[in-house]
Write a protein that holds these residues in place. Sequence first.
Motif, PDB file in Angstrom:
ATOM      1  N   LYS A 176      -6.717   1.150   1.654  1.00 32.11           N
ATOM      2  CA  LYS A 176      -5.676   2.176   1.646  1.00 32.11           C
ATOM      3  C   LYS A 176      -5.074   2.269   3.032  1.00 32.11           C
ATOM      4  N   LEU A 212       0.824  -1.215   0.000  1.00 33.17           N
ATOM      5  CA  LEU A 212       0.000   0.000   0.000  1.00 33.17           C
ATOM      6  C   LEU A 212       0.855   1.261   0.000  1.00 33.17           C
ATOM      7  N   GLU A 272      -3.186   1.888  -3.118  1.00 31.91           N
ATOM      8  CA  GLU A 272      -4.413   1.161  -2.803  1.00 31.91           C
ATOM      9  C   GLU A 272      -4.346  -0.242  -3.389  1.00 31.91           C
TER      10      GLU A 272
END
Length: 63
Positions: A61, A14, A19
């Motif tokens: 995220k 991440l 994401e």
Amino acid sequence: MVITPQMKTVMDYLEEYGEMTDEDLQELLNIKKTRAYLLARQMNENGLIDVIGRGTAKKYKLK
């Protein structure tokens, strides 16, 4: 709270890409859908990641 090697891998991913989807998570860790869901839920509850959206549009995220 203990950060497992799987959690660390997800956080590193991440950090680099911003994401990820459920499919990305399953592929990255070579795990099944249920394990991916449980891991993401645990990370969300522990304040490590945010879950955006629902169903197939769901993304993860970093917090």
